[in-house]
Design a protein around this motif. Structure first.
Motif, PDB file in Angstrom:
ATOM      1  N   GLU A  57      51.263  40.036  36.716  1.00 21.63           N
ATOM      2  CA  GLU A  57      50.565  41.211  37.242  1.00 21.63           C
ATOM      3  C   GLU A  57      49.179  41.350  36.626  1.00 21.63           C
ATOM      4  O   GLU A  57      48.205  41.693  37.315  1.00 21.63           O
ATOM      5  N   LEU A  58      49.107  41.073  35.321  1.00 18.81           N
ATOM      6  CA  LEU A  58      47.821  41.176  34.642  1.00 18.81           C
ATOM      7  C   LEU A  58      46.838  40.148  35.178  1.00 18.81           C
ATOM      8  O   LEU A  58      45.653  40.438  35.350  1.00 18.81           O
ATOM      9  N   GLN A  59      47.326  38.960  35.455  1.00 17.77           N
ATOM     10  CA  GLN A  59      46.452  37.928  35.996  1.00 17.77           C
ATOM     11  C   GLN A  59      45.915  38.337  37.376  1.00 17.77           C
ATOM     12  O   GLN A  59      44.749  38.098  37.709  1.00 17.77           O
ATOM     13  N   LYS A  60      46.768  38.956  38.186  1.00 17.69           N
ATOM     14  CA  LYS A  60      46.316  39.435  39.493  1.00 17.69           C
ATOM     15  C   LYS A  60      45.206  40.476  39.335  1.00 17.69           C
ATOM     16  O   LYS A  60      44.207  40.458  40.071  1.00 17.69           O
ATOM     17  N   GLU A  61      45.401  41.390  38.396  1.00 17.85           N
ATOM     18  CA  GLU A  61      44.383  42.411  38.179  1.00 17.85           C
ATOM     19  C   GLU A  61      43.089  41.789  37.682  1.00 17.85           C
ATOM     20  O   GLU A  61      41.985  42.208  38.074  1.00 17.85           O
ATOM     21  N   VAL A  62      43.202  40.768  36.815  1.00 22.92           N
ATOM     22  CA  VAL A  62      42.007  40.095  36.310  1.00 22.92           C
ATOM     23  C   VAL A  62      41.284  39.403  37.463  1.00 22.92           C
ATOM     24  O   VAL A  62      40.058  39.455  37.571  1.00 22.92           O
ATOM     25  N   ASP A  63      42.041  38.741  38.323  1.00 27.28           N
ATOM     26  CA  ASP A  63      41.429  38.081  39.478  1.00 27.28           C
ATOM     27  C   ASP A  63      40.733  39.091  40.385  1.00 27.28           C
ATOM     28  O   ASP A  63      39.621  38.851  40.875  1.00 27.28           O
ATOM     29  N   GLN A  64      41.396  40.226  40.606  1.00 28.11           N
ATOM     30  CA  GLN A  64      40.788  41.253  41.448  1.00 28.11           C
ATOM     31  C   GLN A  64      39.530  41.815  40.799  1.00 28.11           C
ATOM     32  O   GLN A  64      38.524  42.064  41.469  1.00 28.11           O
TER      33      GLN A  64
ATOM     34  N   GLY B  62      33.659  42.125  40.695  1.00 26.85           N
ATOM     35  CA  GLY B  62      32.396  41.891  40.008  1.00 26.85           C
ATOM     36  C   GLY B  62      31.465  41.009  40.820  1.00 26.85           C
ATOM     37  O   GLY B  62      30.255  41.261  40.914  1.00 26.85           O
ATOM     38  N   LYS B  63      32.032  39.954  41.410  1.00 27.33           N
ATOM     39  CA  LYS B  63      31.220  39.083  42.264  1.00 27.33           C
ATOM     40  C   LYS B  63      30.672  39.847  43.457  1.00 27.33           C
ATOM     41  O   LYS B  63      29.513  39.700  43.835  1.00 27.33           O
ATOM     42  N   MET B  64      31.547  40.664  44.062  1.00 31.99           N
ATOM     43  CA  MET B  64      31.124  41.421  45.230  1.00 31.99           C
ATOM     44  C   MET B  64      30.004  42.397  44.874  1.00 31.99           C
ATOM     45  O   MET B  64      29.038  42.573  45.638  1.00 31.99           O
ATOM     46  N   LYS B  65      30.119  43.014  43.700  1.00 29.78           N
ATOM     47  CA  LYS B  65      29.089  43.968  43.292  1.00 29.78           C
ATOM     48  C   LYS B  65      27.762  43.266  43.045  1.00 29.78           C
ATOM     49  O   LYS B  65      26.690  43.775  43.417  1.00 29.78           O
ATOM     50  N   ASP B  66      27.843  42.069  42.432  1.00 32.80           N
ATOM     51  CA  ASP B  66      26.607  41.312  42.223  1.00 32.80           C
ATOM     52  C   ASP B  66      25.961  40.945  43.558  1.00 32.80           C
ATOM     53  O   ASP B  66      24.737  41.005  43.707  1.00 32.80           O
TER      54      ASP B  66
ATOM     55  N   SER C 193      34.975  53.023  42.214  1.00 35.50           N
ATOM     56  CA  SER C 193      36.351  53.526  42.050  1.00 35.50           C
ATOM     57  C   SER C 193      37.341  52.367  41.921  1.00 35.50           C
ATOM     58  O   SER C 193      38.256  52.412  41.081  1.00 35.50           O
ATOM     59  N   GLN C 194      37.147  51.331  42.704  1.00 35.96           N
ATOM     60  CA  GLN C 194      38.059  50.188  42.604  1.00 35.96           C
ATOM     61  C   GLN C 194      37.916  49.477  41.263  1.00 35.96           C
ATOM     62  O   GLN C 194      38.906  49.053  40.673  1.00 35.96           O
ATOM     63  N   ILE C 195      36.676  49.332  40.805  1.00 38.41           N
ATOM     64  CA  ILE C 195      36.454  48.685  39.499  1.00 38.41           C
ATOM     65  C   ILE C 195      37.096  49.507  38.394  1.00 38.41           C
ATOM     66  O   ILE C 195      37.744  48.974  37.477  1.00 38.41           O
ATOM     67  N   SER C 196      36.945  50.832  38.465  1.00 38.78           N
ATOM     68  CA  SER C 196      37.541  51.707  37.442  1.00 38.78           C
ATOM     69  C   SER C 196      39.062  51.620  37.465  1.00 38.78           C
ATOM     70  O   SER C 196      39.701  51.514  36.412  1.00 38.78           O
ATOM     71  N   GLN C 197      39.644  51.647  38.661  1.00 34.74           N
ATOM     72  CA  GLN C 197      41.100  51.560  38.769  1.00 34.74           C
ATOM     73  C   GLN C 197      41.610  50.221  38.243  1.00 34.74           C
ATOM     74  O   GLN C 197      42.628  50.150  37.545  1.00 34.74           O
ATOM     75  N   THR C 198      40.904  49.147  38.567  1.00 35.16           N
ATOM     76  CA  THR C 198      41.317  47.830  38.088  1.00 35.16           C
ATOM     77  C   THR C 198      41.236  47.752  36.570  1.00 35.16           C
ATOM     78  O   THR C 198      42.118  47.190  35.917  1.00 35.16           O
TER      79      THR C 198
ATOM     80  N   ALA D 209      34.321  31.365  37.407  1.00 36.35           N
ATOM     81  CA  ALA D 209      35.589  31.992  37.007  1.00 36.35           C
ATOM     82  C   ALA D 209      35.522  32.374  35.549  1.00 36.35           C
ATOM     83  O   ALA D 209      34.887  31.692  34.741  1.00 36.35           O
ATOM     84  N   ILE D 210      36.186  33.452  35.196  1.00 41.19           N
ATOM     85  CA  ILE D 210      36.081  34.006  33.846  1.00 41.19           C
ATOM     86  C   ILE D 210      37.350  33.809  33.039  1.00 41.19           C
ATOM     87  O   ILE D 210      37.427  34.205  31.883  1.00 41.19           O
ATOM     88  N   TYR D 211      38.400  33.271  33.626  1.00 38.46           N
ATOM     89  CA  TYR D 211      39.654  33.172  32.886  1.00 38.46           C
ATOM     90  C   TYR D 211      40.098  31.721  32.845  1.00 38.46           C
ATOM     91  O   TYR D 211      39.826  30.955  33.733  1.00 38.46           O
ATOM     92  N   ALA D 212      40.779  31.384  31.820  1.00 40.41           N
ATOM     93  CA  ALA D 212      41.267  30.003  31.654  1.00 40.41           C
ATOM     94  C   ALA D 212      42.289  29.966  30.550  1.00 40.41           C
ATOM     95  O   ALA D 212      42.493  30.943  29.829  1.00 40.41           O
ATOM     96  N   GLU D 213      42.937  28.859  30.413  1.00 44.74           N
ATOM     97  CA  GLU D 213      43.904  28.646  29.333  1.00 44.74           C
ATOM     98  C   GLU D 213      43.340  27.601  28.399  1.00 44.74           C
ATOM     99  O   GLU D 213      42.925  26.534  28.837  1.00 44.74           O
ATOM    100  N   PHE D 214      43.283  27.919  27.138  1.00 39.68           N
ATOM    101  CA  PHE D 214      42.687  27.013  26.169  1.00 39.68           C
ATOM    102  C   PHE D 214      43.719  26.621  25.121  1.00 39.68           C
ATOM    103  O   PHE D 214      44.654  27.356  24.846  1.00 39.68           O
ATOM    104  N   ASP D 215      43.471  25.507  24.495  1.00 45.96           N
ATOM    105  CA  ASP D 215      44.313  25.015  23.409  1.00 45.96           C
ATOM    106  C   ASP D 215      43.578  25.273  22.118  1.00 45.96           C
ATOM    107  O   ASP D 215      42.521  24.679  21.860  1.00 45.96           O
ATOM    108  N   ASP D 216      44.132  26.181  21.297  1.00 43.79           N
ATOM    109  CA  ASP D 216      43.449  26.554  20.058  1.00 43.79           C
ATOM    110  C   ASP D 216      43.520  25.460  19.007  1.00 43.79           C
ATOM    111  O   ASP D 216      42.786  25.487  18.029  1.00 43.79           O
ATOM    112  N   ASP D 217      44.409  24.528  19.199  1.00 44.26           N
ATOM    113  CA  ASP D 217      44.598  23.495  18.177  1.00 44.26           C
ATOM    114  C   ASP D 217      44.066  22.150  18.631  1.00 44.26           C
ATOM    115  O   ASP D 217      44.540  21.105  18.209  1.00 44.26           O
TER     116      ASP D 217
END
Length: 583
Positions: free
Chosen positions: A407-414, A419-423, A439-444, A505-513
């Motif tokens: 669910e959090l990933q969906k919200e991050v994607d939205q 943000g892209k749309m606003k730009d 309002s949508q940005i605030s709710q997200t 894109a602003i999200y990704a999975e990284f390997d800390d080690d």
């Protein structure tokens, strides 16, 4: 002519009987298609009846191979029903409809040939009537001519007859003879005409019509034979698919793994409790042993606790419902003070320790037993799943964490999309008003903050339950007061540089080690177009024009993993560099 009429009637009856046979076969095939359709409908209803769609993937039974194989059997049976419907449809189209259309054409053609034969027959009969009429007229006139000739001859020999009477009789005889001769010529002409038409009728017209009817009947028989073959071929064509359906049912049976099903049951119901220790011997002949046993579950320290311990001995193993763990149950009585080893018994048990124990049980244990039974029947379901056994609790917490992460990933994607749309709106005002997205940005943002809190909460509970916390990792971004989105580095901190490309894109999975792993072979090179400080953990700094080796390509998150010649590795914004990958 009678024999020809007999043959005509026979041929007419035969062709009619052939057409009726075609109609009968069409009706037979239609009834067969109805049987197939009803059979397929019953099979589909049967599959639907036993295919319990209410059972989702989260149902425990869905994990059993026997259950999955049964669903496969139902699916194959449904496909089998579809093939029976296909048989009915093809029979209806290729046999019934086609034969019915062809039958109508044959009927029209047969009717035309019969009408031709009837017209030829009527024409011959009409000519024969004319011949018969001229024949009778000739016979009548000839007899009359003979009679008048005899009368004239008699009159001529009669001495009493006058010359005028003789002349009149001769003229009358001559006239009748002339009429008779004309009738004779007419009769001859009619006879010649009739014979000609009769030859045409018997040697040309009727044989031609009979040949046409014969060809029609042969075509009818050939078409009917093709219908017989189609009746078989229609089913043969779907036999391979039906065979695959049956093979699928056989495969479903072979895929059943009883061992795995047993292990699934074990895995689903594994509690994680340790086995209880041995029950301590209570020597009432020496008084109540107040020493506690570290190996027993619940550590009873008196007769009342001993009863409570025996009641809870098989609490988890043989319970029918989910029960509260023993740690959540209140003790039956407070532990008494320990007595010295081998010391005298307590004065309370001086005379009759057994009766004292029974009194204490009646006074203190029975009310607690009633409360305990109520607790067993209706355990309190808590948000942290503390009412479940340890192992099941860890599983439920892990599942909840995964759901929150999705669910959090969906919200991050939205949030990223907003943000892209606003730009885009800010750069192209004609496309939309950026303020309409506030309002949508605030709710997200509120949803992301709420889900992040729940994620931390469940991670804490999972750690308390002994879980490893293998949750889905995600990248997020936030919005500043101006509505612009800030890039988060791989460790979640804000980077000092904002990305010039809002579409990254602003999200990704990284390997800390990744620093401890073996060096990865570079897949290309990149040249820095801008300087990047790399102040956040997991990033690497670079200068404009610097050439770096590309270790890991951008996976759509806006970050590329690079390496310097000295071995330093880290992530940089993909939009800051020009990348050339090895071919």
């Amino acid at each position: 002519m009678d024999w020809m009429l007999d043959q005509y009637d026979i041929i007419e009856k035969h062709t009619q009987s052939g057409l009726e046979l075609v109609e009968k076969y069409v009706k037979f095939v239609k009834e067969r298609t109805e049987i197939e359709q009803n059979y397929a409908k019953q099979l589909r209803n049967l599959s639907k009846k036993y295919n319990l769609k209410r059972s989702g993937k989260d149902e425990p039974d869905c994990r059993f191979s026997s259950y999955q194989s049964f669903l496969e059997v139902l699916n194959e049976m449904n496909d089998y029903a579809g093939q029976r419907e296909l048989i009915a449809e093809n029979m209806m189209m290729n046999i019934c409809i086609d034969l019915t259309k062809y039958l109508q054409e044959l009927k029209q053609e047969r009717k035309m040939y019969l009408m031709e034969a009837k017209r030829a027959q009527q024409s011959l009969e009409s000519t024969y009537k004319q011949l018969d009429s001229s024949k009778k007229r000739f016979e009548r006139e000839w007899r009359e001519a003979e009679r008048t000739a005899q009368y004239a001859e008699k009159t001529d020999q009669d001495i009493n007859a006058t010359k005028a009477d003789v002349e009149k009789a001769k003229q009358q005889a001559h006239m009748r003879s002339h009429v008779a001769e004309e009738c004779k010529n007419d009769y001859a002409a009619q006879l010649q005409k009739y014979n000609k038409e009769q030859n045409q009728f018997y040697f040309n017209d009727m044989p031609l019509i009979f040949n046409k009817l014969q060809d029609l009947d042969e075509r009818r028989v050939r078409k009917l034979a093709q219908g017989y073959i189609l009746f078989s071929d229609t089913e043969k064509h779907v036999m391979p698919i039906i065979g695959k359906c049956l093979e699928g049912i056989t495969k479903a049976g072979t895929n059943v793994n009883e061992r795995n099903d047993s292990m699934v049951v074990v895995e689903q119901n594994k509690s994680g409790f340790e086995r209880p220790g041995d029950v301590e011997f209570e020597d009432y002949s020496q008084g109540i042993n107040r020493a506690s046993s570290d190996s027993s579950l619940g550590t009873p320290k008196g007769p009342m606790e001993l009863l409570g311990k025996n009641r809870n001995k098989n609490f988890w193993l043989f319970s029918k419902k989910s029960k509260l763990s023993p740690s959540t149950l209140p003790p039956f009585s407070s532990p008494p003070a320990p007595s010295p080893a081998n010391g005298p018994p307590s004065p309370k048990f001086g005379r009759d320790p057994l009766s004292y124990c029974l009194k204490e049980i009646n006074r203190t244990v029975k009310p607690r037993i009633s409360s305990f039974r109520t607790l067993r029947r209706s355990p309190t379901v808590t948000e942290d799943f503390a009412h479940l056994p340890p192992e099941q609790r860890r599983k439920r917490l892990q599942q909840k964490l995964d759901e929150i992460c999705r669910e959090l990933q969906k919200e991050v994607d939205q949030s990223e999309a907003l943000g892209k749309m606003k730009d885009v709106y800010e750069k192209n005002p004609q496309m939309g008003d950026p303020a309409s997205l506030a309002s949508q940005i605030s709710q997200t943002s509120q949803n992301i903050e709420r889900l992040s809190g729940e994620l931390n909460k469940y991670e804490t509970w999972l750690a308390e339950a002994g879980g490893r916390g293998e949750t889905l990792r995600y990248k997020s971004h936030t919005f500043n007061n101006n509505g612009a989105h800030d890039v988060l580095s791989p460790d979640g901190a804000h980077s000092d540089e904002s990305t010039p490309d809002p579409s990254q894109a602003i999200y990704a999975e990284f390997d800390d080690d990744f620093e401890d792993e073996e060096l990865t072979v570079p897949i290309g090179k990149c040249t820095a177009m801008y300087s990047f400080p790399g102040a956040s953990e997991g990033t690497i700094s670079m200068q404009e024009g610097e050439v770096l080796a590309v270790v890991e390509e951008d996976k759509g998150d806006g970050w590329t993993r690079v390496r310097r010649n000295n071995g330093d590795e880290g992530y940089i914004p993909s939009s800051y560099v020009t990348i050339n990958l090895n071919k």
